[in-house]
Design an enzyme around this catalytic site. Structure first.
Site, PDB file in Angstrom:
ATOM      1  N   ASP A  94       0.851  -1.206   0.000  1.00 22.54           N
ATOM      2  CA  ASP A  94       0.000   0.000   0.000  1.00 22.54           C
ATOM      3  C   ASP A  94       0.883   1.251   0.000  1.00 22.54           C
ATOM      4  O   ASP A  94       2.023   1.186  -0.441  1.00 22.54           O
ATOM      5  CB  ASP A  94      -0.961  -0.047   1.194  1.00 22.54           C
ATOM      6  CG  ASP A  94      -2.270   0.665   0.902  1.00 22.54           C
ATOM      7  OD1 ASP A  94      -2.228   1.836   0.496  1.00 22.54           O
ATOM      8  OD2 ASP A  94      -3.347   0.058   1.052  1.00 22.54           O
ATOM      9  N   HIS A 146       1.919   1.824  -3.289  1.00 19.43           N
ATOM     10  CA  HIS A 146       1.030   2.818  -3.894  1.00 19.43           C
ATOM     11  C   HIS A 146       1.623   4.227  -3.914  1.00 19.43           C
ATOM     12  O   HIS A 146       0.932   5.188  -4.215  1.00 19.43           O
ATOM     13  CB  HIS A 146      -0.329   2.822  -3.187  1.00 19.43           C
ATOM     14  CG  HIS A 146      -1.070   1.518  -3.335  1.00 19.43           C
ATOM     15  ND1 HIS A 146      -2.284   1.276  -2.760  1.00 19.43           N
ATOM     16  CD2 HIS A 146      -0.747   0.375  -4.010  1.00 19.43           C
ATOM     17  CE1 HIS A 146      -2.696   0.049  -3.059  1.00 19.43           C
ATOM     18  NE2 HIS A 146      -1.768  -0.519  -3.808  1.00 19.43           N
TER      19      HIS A 146
END
Ligand SMILES: *[C@@H]1O[C@H](CO)[C@@H](O)[C@H](O)[C@H]1NC(C)=O
Ligand SMILES: *[C@@H]1O[C@H](CO)[C@@H](O)[C@H](O)[C@H]1NC(C)=O
Ligand SMILES: *[C@@H]1O[C@H](CO)[C@@H](O)[C@H](O)[C@H]1NC(C)=O
Ligand SMILES: *[C@@H]1O[C@H](CO)[C@@H](O)[C@H](O)[C@H]1NC(C)=O
Ligand SMILES: *[C@@H]1O[C@H](CO)[C@@H](O)[C@H](O)[C@H]1NC(C)=O
Length: 396
Positions: free
Chosen positions: A218, A241
């Site tokens: 993430d 991310h």
């Protein structure tokens, strides 16, 4: 003195000498508290912390090489003098996510002034079993998994040479801290592990992240509300991310975000590069200002540069009204490399409060060998040097 009294006096003397020797040396080795490799060090660490924190001289708790088990724990100040925890070994969390009593973090350090976490050691969250249970992104009715670290209300803190591995949830949550440095820090988890963000920051001032490597499933680094004076230097992200400000605006009581410098970083195979995201049609009205991204290398990053003021995952909101979050003084300078999509930059600002004072300078991003484009909405950036092919839809 009779013999008995002499013996008591002698015992007292020995006790004083040994305890003052221990305090003077300032080293509290958990093996002296019954901590042994392959054993559970929850109680030994708790006891060592109690003694070290009460020491009037600077103290250091040592966890030697070896593998240890540790249950959920909070190590709390204030302490009487600067305190350091040096971890040379590997510390493993319980695999079972139910063993955390609903605590948000496996290991909490809180309310300490002058704290250092050091050593070449690893904190292994053993998240693989828990990840299978994680669906918190899709539904609000989900079991919250614990993060590896909670650094809460710390002043003047250094975290160095530590590895955080396979956290069940975020690796690190920084909350209410002043002057906290992460250096030569690592956060690692598989690219497909859910919600394993590297470092999340909220309501803190003076956060320095340098020479750090974050490879997770993430966000690499994310800034929540109340983040101020955040400096990210020489950091490698990916997979994951990317570096993100927000999401912001969902709640009324948020604090402004002010002062971010991201410099000399590499984003390698991440979904996003550098991003600011705010919710539309929500009560939040804070400002986001002084965000600077410079000297950044993108390697196959799907969306290298993004401002998204219509952030609304899983249709959790409507887009009837624009975001009320005002974004200003943002610069993207010397950002080079490869984009995974034709659009190298998407600046989608709010139609209610357009972005102000945005600069794009020396942006050299290629998609399949051709220059990437920029999509702009409600923003009129100052363009300097090499630039993306501009494609404005609406301007504000
Ligand atoms: C940290 O600094 C703040 C602001 O100066 C102060 O209010 C707080 O008591 C300090 N905390 C500790 C644990 O020293
Ligand atoms: C920040 O904390 C570090 C580590 O304790 C300390 O050396 C440094 O002086 C602090 N900086 C400020 C401005 O207080
Ligand atoms: C980028 O990541 C790939 C693996 O995904 C790795 O092989 C490569 O060395 C990395 N490049 C840089 C410059 O770090
Ligand atoms: C641009 O950024 C790269 C790092 O991505 C750096 O090596 C280079 O020196 C920078 N160029 C200038 C002109 O500052
Ligand atoms: C600009 O946007 C239009 C409509 O979205 C699209 O058809 C076109 O390919 C874009 N141009 C560039 C250079 O990206």
């Amino acid at each position: 003195m009779d013999l008995q009294l002499k013996m008591i006096a002698f015992a007292l003397l020995i006790f004083q000498v040994s305890s003052s020797a221990r305090a003077q040396s300032g080293v509290f080795d958990i093996s002296k508290y019954g901590g042994a490799p392959n054993g559970d060090i929850t109680q030994p660490l708790t006891n060592a912390w109690k003694d070290a924190c009460a020491s009037t001289n600077p103290s250091k708790i040592v966890i030697p090489t070896g593998t240890y088990h540790l249950k959920q724990i909070e190590l709390k100040g204030p302490c009487l003098a600067p305190i350091e925890v040096q971890v040379d070994g590997t510390i493993q969390a319980p695999e079972d996510p139910n063993q955390f009593d609903g605590e948000a973090q496996w290991i909490k350090f809180s309310y300490i002034n002058s704290f250092t976490l050091s050593g070449g050691g690893t904190f292994d969250g053993q998240g693989a079993i828990a990840w299978d249970h994680n669906n918190c992104a899709e539904t609000k009715i989900c079991k919250k998994l614990s993060m590896n670290f909670g650094f809460g209300f710390l002043n003047n803190t250094i975290i160095r040479d530590i590895t955080s591995k396979d956290s069940k949830n975020f690796h690190v949550n920084v909350l209410g801290c002043n002057n906290i440095t992460f250096t030569n820090f690592k956060a690692i988890a598989p690219g497909d592990s859910p919600n394993t963000d590297g470092i999340h920051i909220g309501r803190s001032t003076g956060v320095y992240i340098t020479d750090t490597n974050i490879a997770t499933g993430d966000d690499c680094i994310s800034l929540g509300d109340g983040s101020r004076e955040v400096n990210v230097l020489n950091v490698k992200c990916g997979p994951g991310h990317g570096i993100s400000v927000g999401s912001l605006g969902k709640y009324q009581e948020e604090e402004p975000v002010q002062g971010l410098s991201v410099k000399n970083c590499v984003l390698n195979n991440t979904d996003n590069g550098v991003r600011i995201k705010t919710w539309p049609d929500t009560p939040g009205t804070i400002t986001v200002t002084d965000m600077h991204f410079e000297d950044i290398k993108m390697i196959n990053v799907r969306n290298p540069i993004i401002i998204d003021q219509e952030y609304c995952p899983w249709n959790q909101c409507t887009k009837q009204n624009p975001s009320k979050i005002k974004i200003s003084k943002v610069s993207f300078k010397n950002i080079t490399g490869t984009s995974g999509t034709p659009e190298g930059a998407v600046l989608l600002c709010s139609s209610g409060v357009p972005c102000e004072d945005v600069t794009l300078a020396d942006i050299d991003l290629k998609f399949n060998g051709t220059p990437a484009s920029a999509k702009l909405s409600n923003v009129k950036p100052i363009i300097q040097g090499k630039s993306l092919l501009l494609n404005s839809t609406t301007t504000g």
